[in-house]
Design an enzyme around this catalytic site. Structure first.
Site, mmCIF file in Angstrom:
data_model
loop_
_atom_site.group_PDB
_atom_site.id
_atom_site.type_symbol
_atom_site.label_atom_id
_atom_site.label_comp_id
_atom_site.label_asym_id
_atom_site.label_seq_id
_atom_site.Cartn_x
_atom_site.Cartn_y
_atom_site.Cartn_z
ATOM 1 N N GLY A 13 0.824 -1.206 0.000
ATOM 2 C CA GLY A 13 0.000 0.000 0.000
ATOM 3 C C GLY A 13 0.855 1.250 0.000
ATOM 4 O O GLY A 13 0.626 2.180 0.778
ATOM 5 N N SER A 15 1.112 3.446 -2.393
ATOM 6 C CA SER A 15 0.697 4.431 -3.394
ATOM 7 C C SER A 15 0.183 5.729 -2.792
ATOM 8 O O SER A 15 0.192 6.763 -3.451
ATOM 9 C CB SER A 15 -0.395 3.831 -4.291
ATOM 10 O OG SER A 15 -1.436 3.280 -3.506
ATOM 11 N N ARG A 16 -0.298 5.666 -1.559
ATOM 12 C CA ARG A 16 -0.955 6.844 -0.973
ATOM 13 C C ARG A 16 -0.675 6.896 0.524
ATOM 14 O O ARG A 16 -0.165 5.939 1.108
ATOM 15 C CB ARG A 16 -2.477 6.743 -1.149
ATOM 16 C CG ARG A 16 -2.917 6.733 -2.578
ATOM 17 C CD ARG A 16 -4.435 6.762 -2.704
ATOM 18 N NE ARG A 16 -5.070 5.484 -2.435
ATOM 19 C CZ ARG A 16 -5.905 5.255 -1.421
ATOM 20 N NH1 ARG A 16 -6.199 6.196 -0.556
ATOM 21 N NH2 ARG A 16 -6.443 4.062 -1.257
ATOM 22 N N ASN A 91 1.765 -2.337 5.438
ATOM 23 C CA ASN A 91 1.032 -1.088 5.647
ATOM 24 C C ASN A 91 -0.378 -1.101 5.055
ATOM 25 O O ASN A 91 -1.274 -0.453 5.599
ATOM 26 C CB ASN A 91 1.842 0.067 5.021
ATOM 27 C CG ASN A 91 1.008 1.317 4.875
ATOM 28 O OD1 ASN A 91 0.776 2.042 5.845
ATOM 29 N ND2 ASN A 91 0.514 1.571 3.663
ATOM 30 N N SER A 143 -2.876 -0.073 14.763
ATOM 31 C CA SER A 143 -3.628 1.163 15.049
ATOM 32 C C SER A 143 -3.934 1.220 16.534
ATOM 33 O O SER A 143 -4.088 0.176 17.191
ATOM 34 C CB SER A 143 -4.946 1.149 14.275
ATOM 35 O OG SER A 143 -5.794 2.180 14.740
ATOM 36 N N TYR A 156 -12.372 -3.768 12.028
ATOM 37 C CA TYR A 156 -11.045 -3.142 11.922
ATOM 38 C C TYR A 156 -10.238 -3.388 13.201
ATOM 39 O O TYR A 156 -9.048 -3.755 13.138
ATOM 40 C CB TYR A 156 -11.255 -1.645 11.683
ATOM 41 C CG TYR A 156 -10.004 -0.837 11.454
ATOM 42 C CD1 TYR A 156 -9.344 -0.851 10.225
ATOM 43 C CD2 TYR A 156 -9.485 -0.017 12.463
ATOM 44 C CE1 TYR A 156 -8.210 -0.075 10.008
ATOM 45 C CE2 TYR A 156 -8.360 0.761 12.251
ATOM 46 C CZ TYR A 156 -7.724 0.722 11.024
ATOM 47 O OH TYR A 156 -6.594 1.496 10.816
ATOM 48 N N ALA A 158 -10.482 -5.784 15.310
ATOM 49 C CA ALA A 158 -10.084 -7.192 15.401
ATOM 50 C C ALA A 158 -8.796 -7.434 14.613
ATOM 51 O O ALA A 158 -7.890 -8.143 15.067
ATOM 52 C CB ALA A 158 -11.209 -8.086 14.879
ATOM 53 N N LYS A 160 -6.481 -5.148 13.780
ATOM 54 C CA LYS A 160 -5.334 -4.386 14.276
ATOM 55 C C LYS A 160 -4.817 -4.969 15.593
ATOM 56 O O LYS A 160 -3.607 -4.972 15.846
ATOM 57 C CB LYS A 160 -5.700 -2.903 14.412
ATOM 58 C CG LYS A 160 -5.998 -2.242 13.061
ATOM 59 C CD LYS A 160 -4.825 -2.343 12.084
ATOM 60 C CE LYS A 160 -5.056 -1.665 10.766
ATOM 61 N NZ LYS A 160 -3.918 -1.746 9.850
#
Ligand code: NAP
Length: 249
Positions: A13, A15-16, A91, A143, A156, A158, A160
């Site tokens: 990930g 690209s951004r 990432n 996170s 989410y 779960a 992280k």
């Protein structure tokens, strides 16, 4: 002299957002970078151009990290191209926020496959090369939500939280092989993931942040560099670095 001269990194990930900032900082410090993206080809190519402008090399690799074959193939492409892999940054990640009462199977599985299955696929493809050279840095972007919980983010959270347990367990297995495994746990950072939330909700989120602003992708990238560089990171494994403005202490 950069802190990562002669090192090869793979950023999923890239690209951004946070992944882009990580790729650029690692490149600035001398690392050659495998840049993975899924959909944003133009953005990924633009990041590769920036890496080259910094005097380093980039390989752009399309691939859905949530798909086993695709994830394994992207690691292989980086290994085939650069001949080695020193630093893996897991990432790539998504949110599909829904209150639990309304959570769908689709939103559950999409987040699990993209944020968690992906880390298993990519890491398991990378570890043999690291074992062969007795060197590695594996850094996964978790996170604060995995530590603290958050409304409408059971799926989410779960994933992280799982990354933290995964990393500690893998750190134990790989410590004798000079491979460190850690997570970075950002708070709310000013990327599309957060800036696409309604403005009024953003303002509410900000009230939870003691420092009073969203973090920047560059602030996460600096923590990645700290763990990746031998001068600072070689004796740190199984740990978490919270880059969160104080939202979770
Ligand atoms: P973002 O701006 O939405 O960027 C997400 C990145 O992940 C993009 O490069 C995207 O590539 C890539 N990606 C998504 N699905 C993918 C897939 N299936 N395969 C390969 N790449 C995929 O997100 P971000 O804010 O930078 O977040 C990066 C990481 O930090 C995530 O793991 C996120 O959970 C974590 N994090 C973010 C925050 C925050 O506040 N922003 C806070 C804590 C943790 P394409 O565009 O090419 O699909």
């Amino acid at each position: 002299m950069g802190k990562l001269d002669n090192k090869v990194a793979l950023v999923t990930g890239g690209s951004r957002g946070i992944g882009k900032a990580i790729a650029l900082l690692l490149a600035k410090e001398g690392a050659k970078v495998g840049l993975n993206y899924n959909r944003s080809a133009d953005e990924a190519n633009a990041v590769a151009d920036q890496v080259k402008a910094l005097g380093s090399e980039a390989l752009v690799v399309q691939g859905d990290v949530g798909d086993a074959a695709s994830a394994r193939s992207l690691v292989k492409q980086v290994l085939d191209h650069f001949g080695t892999l020193d630093i893996l940054v897991n990432n790539a990640g998504i949110t599909r926020d829904m209150f639990f009462k309304k959570l769908t199977d689709e939103a559950w599985h999409e987040v699990i496959r993209t944020n968690l299955d992906s880390v298993y696929y990519v890491t398991s493809a990378a570890v043999p090369a690291m074992l062969a050279k007795n060197y590695g840095r594996i850094i996964s972007i978790s996170s604060f939500v995995g530590q603290k919980g958050n409304l409408a983010q059971t799926n989410y959270a779960a994933t992280k939280a799982a990354l933290i347990g995964f990393s500690k367990s893998l750190a134990l297995e790989l410590a004798r092989n000079n491979i460190t495994v850690n997570t970075i746990n950002p708070g709310f950072m000013g990327t599309e993931m957060v800036l696409s939330i309604k403005e009024e909700v953003q303002q509410k989120l900000l009230t939870q942040v003691p420092i009073g602003r969203f973090g920047t992708p560059e602030e996460v990238a600096e923590a990645v560099l700290f763990l990746a560089a031998d001068s600072s990171g070689s004796y740190i494994t199984g740990q978490q670095i919270n880059v969160n403005g104080g939202i979770y202490m």
